[in-house]
Structure formats: structure tokens, C-alpha cells
Scaffold this motif. Sequence first.
Motif, PDB file in Angstrom:
ATOM      1  N   ARG A   1      19.103  32.617  44.158  1.00 50.48           N
ATOM      2  CA  ARG A   1      17.755  32.084  44.392  1.00 50.48           C
ATOM      3  C   ARG A   1      16.641  33.119  44.477  1.00 50.48           C
ATOM      4  NH1 ARG A   1      18.356  27.754  49.238  1.00 50.48           N
ATOM      5  NH2 ARG A   1      20.480  27.097  48.776  1.00 50.48           N
ATOM      6  N   ASP A   2      16.932  34.326  44.944  1.00 45.57           N
ATOM      7  CA  ASP A   2      15.838  35.268  45.225  1.00 45.57           C
ATOM      8  C   ASP A   2      16.034  36.554  44.435  1.00 45.57           C
ATOM      9  OD1 ASP A   2      13.945  37.016  46.297  1.00 45.57           O
ATOM     10  OD2 ASP A   2      14.126  36.189  48.305  1.00 45.57           O
ATOM     11  N   PRO A   3      15.067  36.915  43.538  1.00 45.58           N
ATOM     12  CA  PRO A   3      15.222  38.141  42.752  1.00 45.58           C
ATOM     13  C   PRO A   3      15.175  39.411  43.582  1.00 45.58           C
ATOM     14  CG  PRO A   3      13.065  37.135  42.383  1.00 45.58           C
ATOM     15  CD  PRO A   3      13.869  36.139  43.161  1.00 45.58           C
ATOM     16  N   LEU A   4      14.618  39.343  44.791  1.00 38.88           N
ATOM     17  CA  LEU A   4      14.591  40.523  45.657  1.00 38.88           C
ATOM     18  C   LEU A   4      15.911  40.734  46.390  1.00 38.88           C
ATOM     19  CD1 LEU A   4      11.006  40.192  47.184  1.00 38.88           C
ATOM     20  CD2 LEU A   4      11.747  41.590  45.240  1.00 38.88           C
ATOM     21  N   TYR A   5      16.691  39.668  46.497  1.00 33.36           N
ATOM     22  CA  TYR A   5      17.977  39.738  47.196  1.00 33.36           C
ATOM     23  C   TYR A   5      19.032  39.029  46.348  1.00 33.36           C
ATOM     24  CZ  TYR A   5      14.929  41.060  51.026  1.00 33.36           C
ATOM     25  OH  TYR A   5      13.993  41.684  51.800  1.00 33.36           O
ATOM     26  N   PRO A   6      19.430  39.647  45.238  1.00 36.56           N
ATOM     27  CA  PRO A   6      20.276  38.948  44.255  1.00 36.56           C
ATOM     28  C   PRO A   6      21.729  38.824  44.717  1.00 36.56           C
ATOM     29  CG  PRO A   6      19.859  41.196  43.550  1.00 36.56           C
ATOM     30  CD  PRO A   6      19.037  40.989  44.780  1.00 36.56           C
ATOM     31  N   GLU A   7      22.180  37.601  44.909  1.00 37.35           N
ATOM     32  CA  GLU A   7      23.573  37.311  45.206  1.00 37.35           C
ATOM     33  C   GLU A   7      24.385  37.331  43.915  1.00 37.35           C
ATOM     34  OE1 GLU A   7      25.503  36.776  47.727  1.00 37.35           O
ATOM     35  OE2 GLU A   7      24.282  36.210  49.466  1.00 37.35           O
ATOM     36  N   THR A   8      25.594  37.832  43.986  1.00 42.54           N
ATOM     37  CA  THR A   8      26.545  37.749  42.883  1.00 42.54           C
ATOM     38  C   THR A   8      27.896  37.329  43.447  1.00 42.54           C
ATOM     39  OG1 THR A   8      27.208  40.071  43.105  1.00 42.54           O
ATOM     40  CG2 THR A   8      25.395  39.580  41.586  1.00 42.54           C
ATOM     41  N   ILE A   9      28.764  36.830  42.590  1.00 43.35           N
ATOM     42  CA  ILE A   9      30.126  36.513  42.982  1.00 43.35           C
ATOM     43  C   ILE A   9      31.065  37.012  41.897  1.00 43.35           C
ATOM     44  CG2 ILE A   9      29.435  34.453  44.281  1.00 43.35           C
ATOM     45  CD1 ILE A   9      30.646  32.814  41.917  1.00 43.35           C
ATOM     46  N   SER A  10      32.365  36.925  42.154  1.00 42.31           N
ATOM     47  CA  SER A  10      33.368  37.121  41.124  1.00 42.31           C
ATOM     48  C   SER A  10      34.257  35.887  41.094  1.00 42.31           C
ATOM     49  CB  SER A  10      34.204  38.380  41.389  1.00 42.31           C
ATOM     50  OG  SER A  10      34.868  38.284  42.646  1.00 42.31           O
ATOM     51  N   LEU A  11      34.963  35.702  39.996  1.00 38.76           N
ATOM     52  CA  LEU A  11      35.938  34.619  39.868  1.00 38.76           C
ATOM     53  C   LEU A  11      37.334  35.228  39.868  1.00 38.76           C
ATOM     54  CD1 LEU A  11      34.471  32.226  37.142  1.00 38.76           C
ATOM     55  CD2 LEU A  11      34.291  32.041  39.622  1.00 38.76           C
ATOM     56  N   LYS A  12      38.167  34.713  40.762  1.00 37.56           N
ATOM     57  CA  LYS A  12      39.541  35.202  40.854  1.00 37.56           C
ATOM     58  C   LYS A  12      40.510  34.045  40.639  1.00 37.56           C
ATOM     59  CE  LYS A  12      38.899  39.305  43.723  1.00 37.56           C
ATOM     60  NZ  LYS A  12      39.499  40.093  44.822  1.00 37.56           N
ATOM     61  N   VAL A  13      41.736  34.390  40.259  1.00 36.86           N
ATOM     62  CA  VAL A  13      42.771  33.389  39.987  1.00 36.86           C
ATOM     63  C   VAL A  13      44.009  33.702  40.802  1.00 36.86           C
ATOM     64  CG1 VAL A  13      44.311  32.424  38.225  1.00 36.86           C
ATOM     65  CG2 VAL A  13      41.927  32.927  37.663  1.00 36.86           C
ATOM     66  N   SER A  14      44.542  32.668  41.423  1.00 38.49           N
ATOM     67  CA  SER A  14      45.865  32.747  42.060  1.00 38.49           C
ATOM     68  C   SER A  14      46.826  31.886  41.262  1.00 38.49           C
ATOM     69  CB  SER A  14      45.817  32.245  43.506  1.00 38.49           C
ATOM     70  OG  SER A  14      47.129  32.039  44.001  1.00 38.49           O
ATOM     71  N   THR A  15      47.993  32.423  40.978  1.00 38.75           N
ATOM     72  CA  THR A  15      49.017  31.655  40.265  1.00 38.75           C
ATOM     73  C   THR A  15      50.100  31.154  41.214  1.00 38.75           C
ATOM     74  OG1 THR A  15      50.213  33.698  39.766  1.00 38.75           O
ATOM     75  CG2 THR A  15      48.639  32.898  38.104  1.00 38.75           C
ATOM     76  N   THR A  16      49.826  31.270  42.525  1.00 41.81           N
ATOM     77  CA  THR A  16      50.841  30.844  43.505  1.00 41.81           C
ATOM     78  C   THR A  16      50.261  29.872  44.526  1.00 41.81           C
ATOM     79  OG1 THR A  16      50.378  32.858  44.794  1.00 41.81           O
ATOM     80  CG2 THR A  16      52.244  32.932  43.230  1.00 41.81           C
ATOM     81  N   THR A  17      49.461  30.382  45.457  1.00 42.32           N
ATOM     82  CA  THR A  17      48.955  29.548  46.556  1.00 42.32           C
ATOM     83  C   THR A  17      47.458  29.786  46.749  1.00 42.32           C
ATOM     84  OG1 THR A  17      49.430  31.286  48.181  1.00 42.32           O
ATOM     85  CG2 THR A  17      51.162  29.626  47.772  1.00 42.32           C
ATOM     86  N   PRO A  18      46.758  28.828  47.394  1.00 38.67           N
ATOM     87  CA  PRO A  18      45.320  29.013  47.646  1.00 38.67           C
ATOM     88  C   PRO A  18      45.064  29.810  48.918  1.00 38.67           C
ATOM     89  CG  PRO A  18      45.969  26.826  48.338  1.00 38.67           C
ATOM     90  CD  PRO A  18      47.201  27.457  47.756  1.00 38.67           C
ATOM     91  N   THR A  19      45.631  31.010  48.979  1.00 35.63           N
ATOM     92  CA  THR A  19      45.432  31.909  50.109  1.00 35.63           C
ATOM     93  C   THR A  19      44.750  33.178  49.637  1.00 35.63           C
ATOM     94  OG1 THR A  19      47.644  32.826  49.782  1.00 35.63           O
ATOM     95  CG2 THR A  19      47.428  30.993  51.362  1.00 35.63           C
ATOM     96  N   ALA A  20      44.005  33.835  50.526  1.00 38.64           N
ATOM     97  CA  ALA A  20      43.182  34.976  50.125  1.00 38.64           C
ATOM     98  C   ALA A  20      43.993  36.063  49.434  1.00 38.64           C
ATOM     99  CB  ALA A  20      42.450  35.530  51.341  1.00 38.64           C
ATOM    100  N   ALA A  21      45.175  36.380  49.967  1.00 40.37           N
ATOM    101  CA  ALA A  21      45.960  37.478  49.410  1.00 40.37           C
ATOM    102  C   ALA A  21      46.504  37.160  48.024  1.00 40.37           C
ATOM    103  CB  ALA A  21      47.106  37.815  50.357  1.00 40.37           C
ATOM    104  N   ALA A  22      46.543  35.876  47.667  1.00 39.50           N
ATOM    105  CA  ALA A  22      47.151  35.489  46.389  1.00 39.50           C
ATOM    106  C   ALA A  22      46.193  35.613  45.211  1.00 39.50           C
ATOM    107  CB  ALA A  22      47.672  34.054  46.482  1.00 39.50           C
ATOM    108  N   PHE A  23      44.892  35.818  45.475  1.00 35.29           N
ATOM    109  CA  PHE A  23      43.913  35.894  44.382  1.00 35.29           C
ATOM    110  C   PHE A  23      43.839  37.327  43.854  1.00 35.29           C
ATOM    111  CE2 PHE A  23      42.623  31.976  46.460  1.00 35.29           C
ATOM    112  CZ  PHE A  23      42.480  31.140  45.362  1.00 35.29           C
ATOM    113  N   THR A  24      44.811  37.640  42.996  1.00 37.19           N
ATOM    114  CA  THR A  24      44.945  39.009  42.487  1.00 37.19           C
ATOM    115  C   THR A  24      44.487  39.160  41.045  1.00 37.19           C
ATOM    116  OG1 THR A  24      47.236  38.499  41.901  1.00 37.19           O
ATOM    117  CG2 THR A  24      46.849  39.525  44.058  1.00 37.19           C
ATOM    118  N   ASN A  25      44.267  38.069  40.358  1.00 37.61           N
ATOM    119  CA  ASN A  25      43.832  38.129  38.952  1.00 37.61           C
ATOM    120  C   ASN A  25      42.323  37.923  38.853  1.00 37.61           C
ATOM    121  OD1 ASN A  25      46.517  38.428  38.117  1.00 37.61           O
ATOM    122  ND2 ASN A  25      46.804  36.206  38.000  1.00 37.61           N
ATOM    123  N   ILE A  26      41.672  38.658  37.976  1.00 41.22           N
ATOM    124  CA  ILE A  26      40.222  38.585  37.808  1.00 41.22           C
ATOM    125  C   ILE A  26      39.887  37.756  36.571  1.00 41.22           C
ATOM    126  CG2 ILE A  26      38.078  39.874  37.519  1.00 41.22           C
ATOM    127  CD1 ILE A  26      39.460  40.356  40.180  1.00 41.22           C
TER     128      ILE A  26
END
Length: 516
Positions: free
Chosen positions: A99-124
Motif C-alpha cells: 500500500r505505501d511506496p515509502l514503506y514497501p512490504e514484500t513477501i515470498s512464496l514457499k512450498v511444503s510437500t509434507t505438512t503445513p508447519t513453518a519448518a516444512a516450508f523449505t522450497n521456494i
Amino acid sequence: MRKKLLLALFAIPVIANAQFFQNFDAGTTIPAGWTVLNGGDTNTWAVVNYTGGSATAYSGTNTMSIGYASQAHNDHLVTPAITVTAGVNDFLSFYARSRDPLYPETISLKVSTTTPTAAAFTNILAANVAPASGTNFYRFAYDLSAYVGQTIYVSFYSTTTDMFFFDVDDVYNGAIPACDVPSTVIVNSVASNSANVSWTASPTAGATYQIEYGPTGFTQGSGTVITSTTASAVIPGLSPSTAYQFYVRSNCGANGFSAWTAVKAFTTSCAAVASFPYTQNFDTATIPSCWTNEAVTGGGTAVWTYVTANGNNTITPKSAPRMAEFRTTTAGNKAKLVSAPLDISGLATPQLKFSLANVNWSGDIDELRIFYKANSGDAWTQIGSSYTTENTAWLDVTIPLPNKSANYFIAFEGTSNWARGINVDNVSVSDASALGVDDVAKSSGTKVFPNPVKDLLNISTDKKIRSIEIFSLTGQLIKTLDKDTKQVNVSDLKKGVYLLRIKSEGKDESFKIVKD
């Protein structure tokens, strides 16, 4: 755009085909099947509803969003399980906004091939999803065919610190489109009878486009359809001051049509006034048709109103029953009252006239300044004086209008000093060419002569002159005399046509003069 994933694959049993479209509009809680993993600060992914606000979702009313905090995010927004099947759900797309060009948010997309847990998202899937910051949404699309036969979860992963907001909307998982939808539809400009719109082209080679439009609320399929071979179009034949909606879709020939984009909206501007003299006396309790209030940065939210008397009942309308007024109880408040668009291109010598009053309260005086712009996209330029001294009776003002155009705007900017108000009435725009270049007698009895003039210009009036100003026809102030004088030496001026402005008691008049 489409991106191929070149990642190591892990074989797991096929569970189900998770094919979905999610726009987060069903409620304000996390949709069923979705998961939020908050590993950072207290702010995390949540549904935001835009009803009644200035911002909007890409479609509907809601987005899934993550907001700023002083500590780092470490947060996943996780899709439902997707069992990737070729030609069924091997494609993922969504719309995103920072929303704000002075404070630009970004994200990444990750993939888990096992479970929906934080440690499982190892693929980019995408290391840096960074839409251009602002109010517009941008479409992102990804090919999941590298995961055919596997059940995966996709994470929208945020790790930023003290940025603003990142919004996600219209997440789609399905087959790779044979004809892909256009994205990032933007209304570039709007006139009284047309609108210029554009979009990011479909990634499908050779696509052309259809645009369907109609008045706000029209049923899709009943609107007017136009075509374009490029990623932009002019929507023609519109009515002034009317709200419209439109959709865009790709035409991929043998592969058929894409889906329509989400609805977009705009309102056409008023047709420029072209019949003069044009007058506005503010005689109703609401803002005149085609006039607007415009906020001034740092000036608060107060607007002009239309009243029958000023703050202490010492000023009543110059012409009944009402007059425009800017008055607040907060010193420093400001707002512009902007005229309807004016086509003054055909006027030989356009001029603005209005009447002004501003009564003090305990020595404080509200202020008025006049601005113009020759086109709607221009910056405002002040013309005339800053009216900062008291006028306990109506002052009649005449100001020449420089840089005439076919889409001209005038603004009355009030500044509050918590006094009795700035009052304006009897606004008119007319052609001053009737003043001619010979001796002119105004209704007040003021004369200027000789005209044309070589050296000394004489002023005949029974009023005490407060000041004299000479302008070029483009509005540039050439000379000022702040004294009561009946003679002006113009020998230093170049030959040409000028506007002489005389300020006297109750009058602020302009005359066209020719320097010989």
C-alpha cells in the motif's frame, strides 16, 4: 507471468484435488482450510474489511493482509492442501498490493510437500513478490506442474520489519488457463465523455481484448462491448457526471476467451462550462453541481458550507438566500472550494468576479486566496492577493484569469483563524474585452485615461485608492503601488496590452490598458 519450478520433488500419496478460488469475502475470520502461522511479532495475517473506507479490495470487500510492526514478522499464510493434478489444479494465481511506496512490504512464496508447519516450508516458489506500491493490485501467476502427483501447501511468507501493509486477494488454484485473464486494470484518466483505461497484457501470445461497460449496476452481458488489439482502450460516448463500471477479458482466438477481470469503476467529469458570463450564487444548502471540495495537506477535514449569515450575523448574502462560507473553530484549517470546469479558451480577456467579506473575532481574521489551474492535472497557482485583512462589508473583486484553456478550474481557498468566517458570493466568469482600449467608465464611476497610454496613466475616481497593480495578460505581476495616487508612470513598460488593477474601498477592479 508464469514461472517454472525447478525443484527436487518428494513423492507422497495422492489425497484429493484441492481446486479453489478464495477472495476472503465470506467473513472476517480465516477461511476454512487456510492456516496462519505467527512466528514473529503480534501482528500477523488477518482479514481486512474495506467497507466505508477510502481503500478497496481487488474484488468484493475483503483482503487477507499483514500490517506493520516495529519487530520483524515471521508469519505464514498457508493455503489448503493442493494435490497437484495435471490440467486440473497445476496453476496458482493471486492479486497483491503493497500500500505505501515509502514503506514497501514484500513477501515470498514457499512450498511444503509434507505438512503445513513453518519448518516444512523449505522450497521456494518465488523469492520476492514485490508489487509496485500504491493503491493498485497486481496479478502474480505460477505454474505448479513440477509438483504433479504430490500434495503441497503454499505459504505467503512475510519477514519484513516496520513496513506498512501487504494485501492478498482473489487466490485461484486450477488449471493453467488456455487464455489467461488480463491483470492490473487501471483507469488512467477520465473526461466528461470518455475514459482511458489500461491493463497488463495477458501472457497468452496474440491475445486481443474485449471491454464491456455500462452505468454502475448494469447487468454483465447487457453492456456495451468494444475491442482492442493492445493493452489499453478509450471508452467512448459517455455522459458527463455519470458513474460507470467495466470489465476486461482476453480473446485468444482458437483457445477462446479468458474470464472477465473484477469490476472496475469510474465517474465521468462534468462537461466544461462554455457559455459566458457564468455565475454561481450558492443559493442552495448543498455544494453546487460540478463544484467540489478539495482538502489541503495539513488543513484538516472541514469543508465549505452554504449559509444565510456569517458567524456573528453581521454579514448576510450579497444575493439571497445563501452564500458560501469557510469557518471552523480550529485555527489552521484549510479547504479549497473548486469551480466546475470552464472552457474559457474562446474568451478574449477572461476575468473572475466575486464578492468577499471576512469579519474579525477578537482580532483574528479568516483568510482567502484564489488559485487556478489550466488543466485538471496541473498544480494550483495562486492569482490575485492574499485576502488577510478584514472586510466588514462586501468587497467586490475582479481578477484577470491567465493561461486560458478549455478545461480551466478556479479554487477559493479558505484558511480558518477561528474568526467569523470567510464569506464568498456572486461568483462570475466573463469576458472583459468589452472594456475595450478606450476610456472606460465602470458602474462605480472609475475612469482610466489616456488609453492607449505612453507615459502617464490617469485614474479618475471618488474613492480612496488602497493599491494599484499592473499584470501581464498571462497573469504575471509587473508593478505595484501601495498608495493613494491618481497617476501611474508606465513609461518603463514595453509596448503591449496589460491589465490594471485598482483596489479601493469596497472595490477591487481591473482595466485593460494598451502601452503605446
